[in-house]
Design an enzyme around this catalytic site. Structure first.
Site, PDB file in Angstrom:
ATOM      1  N   ASP A  86       0.861  -1.182   0.000  1.00 55.68           N
ATOM      2  CA  ASP A  86       0.000   0.000   0.000  1.00 55.68           C
ATOM      3  C   ASP A  86       0.897   1.231   0.000  1.00 55.68           C
ATOM      4  O   ASP A  86       1.724   1.414   0.892  1.00 55.68           O
ATOM      5  CB  ASP A  86      -0.901  -0.036   1.239  1.00 55.68           C
ATOM      6  N   ASP A 132      -3.018   2.655  -6.006  1.00 59.59           N
ATOM      7  CA  ASP A 132      -1.931   2.700  -5.027  1.00 59.59           C
ATOM      8  C   ASP A 132      -1.830   1.480  -4.129  1.00 59.59           C
ATOM      9  O   ASP A 132      -1.126   1.510  -3.129  1.00 59.59           O
ATOM     10  CB  ASP A 132      -2.051   3.977  -4.179  1.00 59.59           C
ATOM     11  N   GLU A 133      -2.540   0.391  -4.435  1.00 57.49           N
ATOM     12  CA  GLU A 133      -2.333  -0.798  -3.625  1.00 57.49           C
ATOM     13  C   GLU A 133      -2.548  -2.055  -4.451  1.00 57.49           C
ATOM     14  O   GLU A 133      -3.278  -2.044  -5.438  1.00 57.49           O
ATOM     15  CB  GLU A 133      -3.221  -0.810  -2.371  1.00 57.49           C
TER      16      GLU A 133
END
Lengths: 424, 378
Positions: free
Chosen positions: A33, A127-128
């Protein structure tokens, strides 16, 4: 977020046996993350912002916070909060409008690093992502070693930080990365998953939101251990078959879901909410043109073409309509998408106030795999090539480098005329 | 109104007027055909504000009068009648049709609500009916069917001195046919964009009658924006499409080619049909030309595939190009010559199909242009 876990290095957790150096035998799943991703990208690109509270979000009257740096989070700012409220909480923060092109570029770079580690990457958002690294042991070492490698590469190559959770299952890996934040690494050893989980509050379980948590609290169930030691039948009676069984399984760390590399996107789309409702067709037209450009660029980047163009229009009274048209041949050309979208909009023959417009390309096929029927009089280097050149320019100089002339705004310094301006 | 008429004469007349009737009329009367008896003649008319059709038939008239009845129903009834004289008579607000022992009673619609048919524009010249029917069919096949782009659903007529040129395109292919006609005035110069569907139906109906078709088109004044066709006792008018921005199709036909292939048209069509069975929707057939002949292929590596070779005279560099199979078949089917002559500039540039004879007599009065399909890795 609210926790004080801001030690540098590999993060917290060592003391109780969970942390970067815990035994990672049987752990094959990573959840990576990025830390305050949008804000971090902004800070990276503008070093003068380092150490200051940075808030990325819609800056208009109806904007919400997309991302807040950890400096801003100390003031209670968090994502999904109205920007107006964030301004009150942290007036000294630097407020920035989101630059999605920039974030997707950064995201691609992050995902590219993951892709070099293992093909089993399941992105959850920009973003993860989950990574299954159980097959990388011989090549790159144990899961924790791979996690360190990823963190080092992201830091050195992209000058961004991320937090990684290492665990035997996706659910626990995601919990662990959350506990490791920011800039941390947390390993939950396979034989200690249950011990780790049972200390947590019920809200840590996937699928337990505020309402479910309140319901469980009324039953006297406060921790994951409480759930684990409740008969499944009781949980099913309270939450229903699916949710009851699900949280009971999770409470014992059982999560059979595999890391599944992303399935092909079914559509690409973009939408925009006007700061104030508009009826001016010129403004709507420019918004559509911008959306077409974004959709087309995304389609080309994903290597897909689509046959159906759909527009979405939300009026001031929140009435929302969709209209679509299927083209004779699939496209990834903004010009074609815009012309179709605009004819769909003008066919509405409306002069009402519009709150939001959206554009979507559907019926996707892989580009190259899809044969393309050429059109009469189509120039060998037509719009498609012009737009590909725009992609290349945007890649090097940023998304403002080249764009349709009607989207230029005289006040913005990035809009100075350049030598390449296809389509003008 | 009361008259007796030959069954075939009535059936043909009603079929001619009913062909242009709308399926879903904006007002009910537009679904009707008007029967009008006077001076020993029956006039059958249909009009939907876009297209009008009219025909006159000699009848044995007992009483003059006018009625309006459902065109579709009347057309179906007259087509099904036995080959005997037909008696038609109004009975109050109904019309009665008797033929042999068959008897039909139809409701009528108010005649006064029916619009007046437009005047015929001024005559511009005449053309052989059979030739016109062939030429229109050859060109109309390339017209577009997408009603959201009205312009491309038309066939363009260019009447220049004694040459009539028909042009059509749906933006993926184009067809052009030149033929001679007899203008009323030697220095005629007129153009019109006619809805392809109406033009095809009219030409197809007038062709078998033989003789010549009269073309009526005014550059200005009465009947402007309209074209008329006459043949025998029949006439039709159609509103023209807005054609100001019609693409300059002539200039899209390449002036020069670098490669030519000669191949039997019917054999190539058979091969394309067979091979295209494995081509999924919107997927092309690939044509590879070399001095050894022609190979037609379709399908992708992981899917079903087909290929077939056929003899072909080819001059030019080895080349592979790909086309939508239906576009290819449409062109081959309209050549009207035993040999198809395919001319190329480049695999990604338009190709042109024209006809030729076995003896090598090339005929360029009909040209069918087709845009290739860019396929994977190209």
């Amino acid at each position: 977020m609210g926790r004080q876990q801001l030690e540098q290095g590999e993060g917290p957790g060592g003391a109780d046996g969970f942390g970067p150096d815990a035994d990672d035998t049987g752990c094959g799943i990573l959840h990576v993350d990025m830390d305050a991703f949008f804000a971090s990208v902004e800070v990276r690109n503008r070093p003068e912002l380092r150490g200051r509270p940075v808030i990325v979000g819609g800056v208009g009257g109806r904007g919400v916070v997309s991302s807040a740096s950890y400096e801003a989070r100390r003031f209670g700012v968090h994502s999904a909060m109205p920007t107006v409220r964030a301004r009150r909480l942290c007036p000294q923060a630097v407020f920035l409008p989101p630059d999605f092109e920039e974030y997707s570029t950064a995201s691609r770079a992050v995902m590219a690093i993951f892709g070099e580690i293992t093909p089993l990457v399941e992105p959850l958002s920009l973003d993860e992502a989950f990574l299954d690294v159980s097959g990388a042991r011989r090549r790159l070492g144990s899961a924790a070693a791979v996690a360190r490698l990823i963190r080092a590469r992201v830091r050195d190559e992209l000058r961004l930080t991320c937090s990684v959770g290492v665990a035997p299952t996706k659910f626990v890996a995601k919990l662990a990365s959350g506990r490791a934040k920011p800039d941390g690494l947390l390993v939950v050893p396979a034989d200690r998953v249950v011990e780790y989980l049972h200390r947590l509050p019920v809200s840590a379980l996937w699928g337990v939101g505020e309402r479910t948590a309140a319901l469980l609290h009324r039953l006297g169930l406060a921790t994951v251990a409480d759930i684990a030691h409740t008969r499944p039948a009781t949980l099913v009676a309270a939450l229903g078959e699916a949710a009851g069984t699900h949280i009971h399984e999770l409470s014992w760390g059982r999560d059979p879901r595999a890391v599944t590399p992303r399935v092909a996107e079914k559509s690409v789309g973009a939408e925009t909410t006007f700061d104030t409702d508009v009826a001016d067709p010129d403004v709507i037209r420019r918004a559509m043109l911008g959306l077409a450009g974004r959709c087309a660029a995304r389609a080309r980047r994903a290597g897909v073409v689509g046959r159906t163009v759909t527009i979405k229009v939300r009026f001031a009274d929140f009435r929302t309509i969709n209209r679509s048209r299927t083209l004779p041949a699939a496209t990834d050309v903004a010009r074609e998408m815009f012309e179709t979208a605009w004819s769909l909009f003008t066919a509405l023959a409306t002069d009402e106030q519009v709150r939001l417009v959206g554009l979507r390309l559907e019926g996707l096929d892989t580009e190259g795999g899809a044969p393309r029927q050429l059109m009469l009089g189509e120039r060998e280097h037509g719009w498609r090539d012009a737009e590909r050149a725009m992609d290349a320019a945007a890649e090097r100089f940023g998304s403002a480098a080249v764009r349709p002339a009607s989207l230029l705004h005289p006040d913005t310094p990035t809009d100075r005329p350049g030598p390449t301006r296809p389509g003008s | 109104m009361k008259f007796r008429v030959e069954r075939d004469a009535l059936a043909d007349a009603v079929a001619w007027t009913a062909k242009s009737l709308p399926n879903r009329p904006p007002v009910p009367v537009l679904a009707g055909v008007m029967l009008e008896v006077g001076d020993g003649r029956l006039t059958v008319s249909g009009f939907d504000y876009e297209v009008s059709s009219q025909v006159q038939v000699d009848v044995q008239a007992d009483a003059d009068g006018t009625v309006l009845v459902s065109g579709r129903l009347l057309a179906e009834i007259t087509r099904a009648l036995p080959a005997k004289p037909v008696d038609v008579a109004t009975e109050g607000s109904r019309v009665e049709i008797t033929c042999g022992s068959a008897r039909f009673t139809l409701p009528t619609m108010p005649v006064e609500d029916y619009p007046t048919l437009p005047e015929m524009p001024r005559s511009a010249g005449r053309i052989d009916a059979g030739l016109f029917a062939t030429a229109v069919a050859q060109v109309a096949v390339a017209a577009g069917r997408d009603e959201t782009l009205p312009m491309i659903t038309g066939v363009k007529l260019e009447l220049e001195r004694n040459t009539l040129t028909l042009l059509a395109t749906d933006r993926y292919r184009a067809a052009m046919r030149e033929l001679e006609w007899q203008p009323d005035e030697a220095d005629t110069s007129l153009t019109a964009l006619v809805p392809a569907r109406t033009l095809s139906e009219t030409a197809r109906a007038l062709g078998p009658l033989g003789g010549s078709v009269g073309v009526a088109l005014s550059a200005a004044g009465a009947g402007e924006g309209m074209i008329g066709f006459t043949g025998g006792e029949r006439r039709t008018t159609s509103r023209l499409l807005e054609g100001e921005n019609y693409p300059p199709l002539r200039s899209i036909f390449p002036p020069e080619f670098v490669a030519h292939a000669r191949v039997p048209a019917a054999a190539l069509a058979e091969v394309v049909k067979r091979v295209a069975l494995v081509a999924e929707r919107n997927n092309p057939v690939r044509l590879s030309f070399s001095t050894d002949g022609l190979v037609v292929e379709a399908g992708a590596t992981e899917d079903a595939r087909a290929s077939e070779a056929l003899e072909c005279e080819y001059s030019g560099d080895e080349m592979t190009t790909a086309f939508n199979p239906q576009y290819l078949l449409d062109g081959l089917g309209q050549l009207g010559k035993p040999i198809a002559r395919l001319s190329f500039v480049d695999p990604m540039k338009p190709a042109v199909i024209s006809g030729s004879t076995e003896d090598g007599e090339d005929d360029t009065s009909y040209k069918y242009l087709i845009m290739p399909v860019r396929f994977a890795n190209q």
